[in-house]
Design a protein around this motif. Structure first.
Motif, PDB file in Angstrom:
ATOM      1  N   THR A   1       0.626  -1.116  -0.057  1.00  0.00           N
ATOM      2  CA  THR A   1       0.079  -0.069  -0.068  1.00  0.00           C
ATOM      3  C   THR A   1       0.988   1.154  -0.116  1.00  0.00           C
ATOM      4  O   THR A   1       2.154   1.117   0.395  1.00  0.00           O
ATOM      5  N   LYS A   2       0.164   2.449  -0.328  1.00  0.00           N
ATOM      6  CA  LYS A   2       0.994   3.451  -0.446  1.00  0.00           C
ATOM      7  C   LYS A   2       0.599   4.621   0.666  1.00  0.00           C
ATOM      8  O   LYS A   2      -0.603   4.469   1.218  1.00  0.00           O
ATOM      9  N   PRO A   3       1.432   5.332   1.340  1.00  0.00           N
ATOM     10  CA  PRO A   3       1.033   6.149   2.411  1.00  0.00           C
ATOM     11  C   PRO A   3       0.258   7.157   1.647  1.00  0.00           C
ATOM     12  O   PRO A   3       0.236   7.654   0.569  1.00  0.00           O
ATOM     13  N   SER A   4      -0.829   7.628   2.684  1.00  0.00           N
ATOM     14  CA  SER A   4      -1.952   8.745   1.984  1.00  0.00           C
ATOM     15  C   SER A   4      -1.103  10.109   1.928  1.00  0.00           C
ATOM     16  O   SER A   4      -0.138  10.337   2.576  1.00  0.00           O
ATOM     17  N   ARG A   5      -1.927  10.880   1.653  1.00  0.00           N
ATOM     18  CA  ARG A   5      -1.421  12.185   1.257  1.00  0.00           C
ATOM     19  C   ARG A   5      -1.298  12.966   2.547  1.00  0.00           C
ATOM     20  O   ARG A   5      -0.142  13.756   2.844  1.00  0.00           O
ATOM     21  N   ALA A   6      -2.212  12.647   3.459  1.00  0.00           N
ATOM     22  CA  ALA A   6      -2.092  13.326   4.711  1.00  0.00           C
ATOM     23  C   ALA A   6      -0.954  12.827   5.706  1.00  0.00           C
ATOM     24  O   ALA A   6      -0.488  13.568   6.188  1.00  0.00           O
ATOM     25  N   LYS A   7      -0.719  11.591   5.430  1.00  0.00           N
ATOM     26  CA  LYS A   7       0.455  11.196   6.156  1.00  0.00           C
ATOM     27  C   LYS A   7       1.915  11.683   5.578  1.00  0.00           C
ATOM     28  O   LYS A   7       2.780  12.084   6.249  1.00  0.00           O
TER      29      LYS A   7
END
Length: 130
Positions: free
Chosen positions: A102-108
């Motif tokens: 999975t990819k980290p979210s924009r907020a993270k």
């Protein structure tokens, strides 16, 4: 958990270690032998999985063996050996789930960069300016 104890063969031998005279005259160590290929309790896929995961414990003749000499009595060593071999085989049959990347979210990502920026500013403020 399959109970394949009917397919197990047992050998006894003298234990090593402490025990005094008892060690020298009584065969208390128990070796459990199990022919993986000839098992009727497992299908071919399970047998292949067992052979792959336990290849270090299986000899050239296809025997999975385990020696137990923890107790002073043959019966207790036999029971422990049965428990251990069943546990080893059951652990070998567990297929781990595949990890989904999975990819980290924009907020993270933004939070990580903000934190980096704050720490950088804090360290910059520590420096003596001329």
């Amino acid at each position: 958990m399959k109970d394949f104890t009917k397919e197990l063969n047992f050998k006894t031998s003298r234990s090593s270690g402490a025990g005094g005279q008892n060690v020298n005259k009584v065969e208390t160590a128990v070796t459990v032998l199990w022919k993986v290929d000839e098992s009727e309790f497992f299908n071919e896929r399970q047998k292949a999985l067992i052979q792959e995961k336990l290849k270090n414990r299986i000899n050239l003749e296809g025997l999975l063996f385990l020696t137990v000499s923890e107790s002073r009595t043959q019966l207790m060593n036999k029971n422990k050996a049965i428990e251990k071999i069943i546990d080893i085989v059951n652990k070998a049959l567990i297929v781990p789930r595949t990890r989904i990347a999975t990819k980290p979210s924009r907020a993270k990502k933004e939070k990580r960069l903000d934190t980096k920026k704050k720490i950088s500013e804090k360290k910059e403020n520590r420096k003596f300016k001329y």
